[in-house]
Design a protein around this motif. Structure first.
Motif, PDB file in Angstrom:
ATOM      1  N   ALA A 156       7.719  32.229   5.205  1.00  0.00           N
ATOM      2  CA  ALA A 156       6.437  32.796   4.791  1.00  0.00           C
ATOM      3  C   ALA A 156       6.488  33.185   3.329  1.00  0.00           C
ATOM      4  CB  ALA A 156       6.111  34.015   5.650  1.00  0.00           C
ATOM      5  N   SER A 157       5.437  32.875   2.615  1.00  0.00           N
ATOM      6  CA  SER A 157       5.378  33.243   1.209  1.00  0.00           C
ATOM      7  C   SER A 157       5.345  34.745   1.063  1.00  0.00           C
ATOM      8  CB  SER A 157       4.122  32.641   0.559  1.00  0.00           C
ATOM      9  OG  SER A 157       4.160  31.238   0.660  1.00  0.00           O
ATOM     10  N   ILE A 158       6.019  35.195  -0.018  1.00  0.00           N
ATOM     11  CA  ILE A 158       6.034  36.624  -0.286  1.00  0.00           C
ATOM     12  C   ILE A 158       4.785  36.980  -1.070  1.00  0.00           C
ATOM     13  CG2 ILE A 158       7.284  38.475  -1.442  1.00  0.00           C
ATOM     14  CD1 ILE A 158       9.805  36.861  -1.062  1.00  0.00           C
ATOM     15  N   SER A 159       4.049  37.935  -0.596  1.00  0.00           N
ATOM     16  CA  SER A 159       2.832  38.350  -1.294  1.00  0.00           C
ATOM     17  C   SER A 159       2.919  39.827  -1.606  1.00  0.00           C
ATOM     18  CB  SER A 159       1.598  38.090  -0.431  1.00  0.00           C
ATOM     19  OG  SER A 159       1.720  38.764   0.812  1.00  0.00           O
ATOM     20  N   PRO A 160       2.296  40.278  -2.704  1.00  0.00           N
ATOM     21  CA  PRO A 160       2.363  41.681  -3.079  1.00  0.00           C
ATOM     22  C   PRO A 160       1.848  42.582  -1.973  1.00  0.00           C
ATOM     23  CG  PRO A 160       1.421  40.346  -4.842  1.00  0.00           C
ATOM     24  CD  PRO A 160       1.504  39.471  -3.629  1.00  0.00           C
ATOM     25  N   ALA A 161       2.562  43.711  -1.773  1.00  0.00           N
ATOM     26  CA  ALA A 161       2.134  44.676  -0.754  1.00  0.00           C
ATOM     27  C   ALA A 161       0.863  45.371  -1.207  1.00  0.00           C
ATOM     28  CB  ALA A 161       3.242  45.709  -0.524  1.00  0.00           C
ATOM     29  N   ARG A 162      -0.008  45.630  -0.251  1.00  0.00           N
ATOM     30  CA  ARG A 162      -1.261  46.292  -0.561  1.00  0.00           C
ATOM     31  C   ARG A 162      -1.385  47.555   0.277  1.00  0.00           C
ATOM     32  NH1 ARG A 162      -4.522  42.653  -3.261  1.00  0.00           N
ATOM     33  NH2 ARG A 162      -3.861  40.470  -3.137  1.00  0.00           N
ATOM     34  N   GLY A 163      -2.285  48.445  -0.141  1.00  0.00           N
ATOM     35  CA  GLY A 163      -2.514  49.658   0.632  1.00  0.00           C
ATOM     36  C   GLY A 163      -3.108  49.311   1.987  1.00  0.00           C
ATOM     37  N   GLN A 164      -2.630  49.996   3.030  1.00  0.00           N
ATOM     38  CA  GLN A 164      -3.122  49.758   4.373  1.00  0.00           C
ATOM     39  C   GLN A 164      -3.588  51.067   4.977  1.00  0.00           C
ATOM     40  OE1 GLN A 164       0.138  48.041   6.415  1.00  0.00           O
ATOM     41  NE2 GLN A 164       0.021  46.061   5.342  1.00  0.00           N
ATOM     42  N   PRO A 182       4.556  51.556  -2.523  1.00  0.00           N
ATOM     43  CA  PRO A 182       5.355  51.981  -3.676  1.00  0.00           C
ATOM     44  C   PRO A 182       5.096  51.082  -4.876  1.00  0.00           C
ATOM     45  CG  PRO A 182       6.700  51.847  -1.682  1.00  0.00           C
ATOM     46  CD  PRO A 182       5.377  51.227  -1.349  1.00  0.00           C
ATOM     47  N   THR A 183       5.146  51.683  -6.046  1.00  0.00           N
ATOM     48  CA  THR A 183       4.935  50.918  -7.272  1.00  0.00           C
ATOM     49  C   THR A 183       6.079  49.940  -7.484  1.00  0.00           C
ATOM     50  OG1 THR A 183       3.792  52.794  -8.269  1.00  0.00           O
ATOM     51  CG2 THR A 183       4.584  51.073  -9.753  1.00  0.00           C
ATOM     52  N   LYS A 184       5.754  48.700  -7.765  1.00  0.00           N
ATOM     53  CA  LYS A 184       6.776  47.680  -7.973  1.00  0.00           C
ATOM     54  C   LYS A 184       7.105  47.553  -9.454  1.00  0.00           C
ATOM     55  CE  LYS A 184       5.327  45.009  -3.941  1.00  0.00           C
ATOM     56  NZ  LYS A 184       4.778  43.737  -3.451  1.00  0.00           N
ATOM     57  N   SER A 185       8.361  47.222  -9.713  1.00  0.00           N
ATOM     58  CA  SER A 185       8.791  47.023 -11.091  1.00  0.00           C
ATOM     59  C   SER A 185       8.298  45.668 -11.592  1.00  0.00           C
ATOM     60  CB  SER A 185      10.316  47.081 -11.185  1.00  0.00           C
ATOM     61  OG  SER A 185      10.896  45.959 -10.536  1.00  0.00           O
ATOM     62  N   LYS A 186       8.410  45.489 -12.898  1.00  0.00           N
ATOM     63  CA  LYS A 186       7.998  44.220 -13.496  1.00  0.00           C
ATOM     64  C   LYS A 186       8.828  43.076 -12.928  1.00  0.00           C
ATOM     65  CE  LYS A 186       7.632  41.823 -17.954  1.00  0.00           C
ATOM     66  NZ  LYS A 186       7.838  41.942 -19.420  1.00  0.00           N
ATOM     67  N   GLY A 187      10.135  43.309 -12.779  1.00  0.00           N
ATOM     68  CA  GLY A 187      10.998  42.262 -12.254  1.00  0.00           C
ATOM     69  C   GLY A 187      10.630  41.871 -10.836  1.00  0.00           C
ATOM     70  N   GLN A 188      10.293  42.859  -9.994  1.00  0.00           N
ATOM     71  CA  GLN A 188       9.909  42.572  -8.616  1.00  0.00           C
ATOM     72  C   GLN A 188       8.622  41.751  -8.558  1.00  0.00           C
ATOM     73  OE1 GLN A 188       9.744  46.608  -7.228  1.00  0.00           O
ATOM     74  NE2 GLN A 188      11.797  46.529  -6.336  1.00  0.00           N
ATOM     75  N   ILE A 189       7.660  42.114  -9.394  1.00  0.00           N
ATOM     76  CA  ILE A 189       6.392  41.380  -9.419  1.00  0.00           C
ATOM     77  C   ILE A 189       6.613  39.943  -9.864  1.00  0.00           C
ATOM     78  CG2 ILE A 189       4.152  41.241 -10.563  1.00  0.00           C
ATOM     79  CD1 ILE A 189       4.184  44.320 -10.702  1.00  0.00           C
ATOM     80  N   LEU A 190       7.420  39.756 -10.909  1.00  0.00           N
ATOM     81  CA  LEU A 190       7.688  38.405 -11.400  1.00  0.00           C
ATOM     82  C   LEU A 190       8.438  37.573 -10.354  1.00  0.00           C
ATOM     83  CD1 LEU A 190       8.680  39.217 -15.092  1.00  0.00           C
ATOM     84  CD2 LEU A 190       6.659  37.944 -14.340  1.00  0.00           C
ATOM     85  N   ALA A 247      13.657  40.599 -16.900  1.00  0.00           N
ATOM     86  CA  ALA A 247      13.219  41.936 -16.500  1.00  0.00           C
ATOM     87  C   ALA A 247      14.227  42.599 -15.563  1.00  0.00           C
ATOM     88  CB  ALA A 247      11.848  41.859 -15.829  1.00  0.00           C
ATOM     89  N   LEU A 248      14.792  41.833 -14.646  1.00  0.00           N
ATOM     90  CA  LEU A 248      15.723  42.385 -13.664  1.00  0.00           C
ATOM     91  C   LEU A 248      17.016  42.854 -14.317  1.00  0.00           C
ATOM     92  CD1 LEU A 248      15.205  39.740 -10.846  1.00  0.00           C
ATOM     93  CD2 LEU A 248      14.439  42.129 -10.806  1.00  0.00           C
ATOM     94  N   ARG A 249      17.429  42.206 -15.399  1.00  0.00           N
ATOM     95  CA  ARG A 249      18.626  42.660 -16.125  1.00  0.00           C
ATOM     96  C   ARG A 249      18.386  44.029 -16.729  1.00  0.00           C
ATOM     97  NH1 ARG A 249      18.375  37.301 -18.384  1.00  0.00           N
ATOM     98  NH2 ARG A 249      19.720  35.863 -17.242  1.00  0.00           N
ATOM     99  N   VAL A 250      17.200  44.217 -17.300  1.00  0.00           N
ATOM    100  CA  VAL A 250      16.859  45.521 -17.876  1.00  0.00           C
ATOM    101  C   VAL A 250      16.796  46.581 -16.781  1.00  0.00           C
ATOM    102  CG1 VAL A 250      15.087  46.825 -19.113  1.00  0.00           C
ATOM    103  CG2 VAL A 250      15.613  44.473 -19.810  1.00  0.00           C
ATOM    104  N   GLU A 251      16.276  46.202 -15.621  1.00  0.00           N
ATOM    105  CA  GLU A 251      16.129  47.135 -14.502  1.00  0.00           C
ATOM    106  C   GLU A 251      17.419  47.317 -13.707  1.00  0.00           C
ATOM    107  OE1 GLU A 251      12.982  45.318 -12.307  1.00  0.00           O
ATOM    108  OE2 GLU A 251      11.565  45.442 -13.992  1.00  0.00           O
ATOM    109  N   LEU A 252      18.460  46.546 -14.067  1.00  0.00           N
ATOM    110  CA  LEU A 252      19.761  46.626 -13.387  1.00  0.00           C
ATOM    111  C   LEU A 252      19.634  46.348 -11.884  1.00  0.00           C
ATOM    112  CD1 LEU A 252      21.267  49.781 -15.162  1.00  0.00           C
ATOM    113  CD2 LEU A 252      21.506  47.369 -15.806  1.00  0.00           C
ATOM    114  N   ASP A 253      18.747  45.432 -11.550  1.00  0.00           N
ATOM    115  CA  ASP A 253      18.539  45.058 -10.153  1.00  0.00           C
ATOM    116  C   ASP A 253      19.421  43.848  -9.844  1.00  0.00           C
ATOM    117  OD1 ASP A 253      17.648  44.288  -7.664  1.00  0.00           O
ATOM    118  OD2 ASP A 253      15.549  44.755  -8.059  1.00  0.00           O
ATOM    119  N   THR A 254      20.659  44.124  -9.422  1.00  0.00           N
ATOM    120  CA  THR A 254      21.631  43.054  -9.203  1.00  0.00           C
ATOM    121  C   THR A 254      21.258  42.164  -8.025  1.00  0.00           C
ATOM    122  OG1 THR A 254      23.401  44.442 -10.106  1.00  0.00           O
ATOM    123  CG2 THR A 254      24.062  42.546  -8.777  1.00  0.00           C
TER     124      THR A 254
END
Length: 300
Positions: free
Chosen positions: A23-31, A43-51, A77-84
């Motif tokens: 299934a394609s990953i789609s941005p989470a929305r308010g429910q 929760p607010t997503k980081s730039k790296g997560q959105i990209l 973006a993920l390198r800056v965010e240290l999201d290994t």
């Protein structure tokens, strides 16, 4: 406009099947919550997560070239965010796409990046027995899984109320990325950690403040090092701080050539030893076909 990869060969048809993640990953929305009173705010997503989500949407739509561009943007973006974890995922998809486009060497290079971020990365079961297993094994053969070797250089004398200089020699097949000196004061629960500095060739040094040497008891210290593959190693030592009196007394070391005075030394407060080295696996000749059913799972 980005073009789709042509589906002109049977192996590539199966590759497309393999590479579809689900299934394609789609941005989470308010429910709305069950009571219907308030909306649940995601929760607010980081730039790296959105990209990354945008990149995987393109991937699932088989817009491969556009996905590569977006994955590289996400990596920045993920390198800056240290999201290994997501960096591992991005490099994995880049490796799969490179294989799909027939660039085997680039696929191997991306797999090396995967191992640099996650040294125990395991090949998805659906790709075992395919030519991607060869890519995996060839990349693994380039991985350094052997930790650095640390030797704390012996000191004959350490003077009371004077800074304690700690010098070590570190040997490793890969460049050393970071070295830390940690010490624990007698009777203290907290551990003080600081970086060590490279002085010459394979020697690194650090300093423990002079006021520490004015205390009484056992000072536990530990040197930790990581190479560029993030293989860790540690070496520990205990310094016995004798009672005050008699001017500048010598402090005796445990673990070096000088034995401790008194009734012996308690166990080290800091852990010692290095993890066991992991040997790279050998390359294996395997079948050159892609599986025809389940897709490879993303990194766990």
């Amino acid at each position: 406009m980005y073009r789709h990869i042509r589906q002109t060969h049977d192996w590539f048809v199966w590759l497309l099947i393999v590479c579809m993640v689900g299934a394609s990953i789609s941005p989470a929305r308010g429910q709305a919550n069950p009571s219907g009173d308030k909306a649940v705010v995601a929760p607010t997503k980081s730039k790296g997560q959105i990209l990354m989500e945008e990149a995987l949407d393109l991937y699932n739509q088989m817009e491969w070239e556009a996905a590569v561009v977006k994955l590289k943007e996400a990596l920045d973006a993920l390198r800056v965010e240290l999201d290994t974890d997501r960096q591992v995922e991005a490099y994995w998809y880049l490796a799969v796409i490179a294989r799909a486009q027939g660039d085997i060497q680039e696929a191997k290079d991306y797999m090396v990046k995967v191992f640099q971020k996650k040294s125990d990365f395991a090949l998805p079961e659906t790709l075992i027995g395919t030519d991607f297993e060869t890519i995996y094994n060839d990349a693994l053969a380039r991985v350094d899984r052997i930790p650095p070797q640390i030797t704390i250089l012996s000191r004959r004398e350490v003077q009371r109320d004077q800074p304690i200089q700690v010098t070590v020699e570190i040997s490793d097949a890969s460049p050393i990325a970071r070295v830390e000196l940690a010490y624990q004061l007698p009777g203290a629960e907290e551990v003080v950690v600081g970086d060590m500095t490279q002085r010459a060739n394979n020697q690194w040094s650090g300093e423990i403040p002079g006021d520490v040497a004015g205390k009484t008891g056992e000072l536990a210290l530990r040197v930790s090092a990581w190479d560029s593959w993030q293989n860790p190693a540690t070496q520990s030592e205990t310094i016995v701080l004798p009672k005050q009196g008699g001017g500048h007394k010598v402090l005796y070391l445990v673990g070096g050539a000088i034995a401790a005075i008194g009734g012996g030394v308690a166990a080290l407060l800091l852990s010692s030893g290095s993890p066991e080295a992991k040997e790279p696996t050998d390359n294996t000749n395997i079948d050159q076909t892609w599986p025809r059913s389940k897709p490879p799972l993303p990194p766990q």
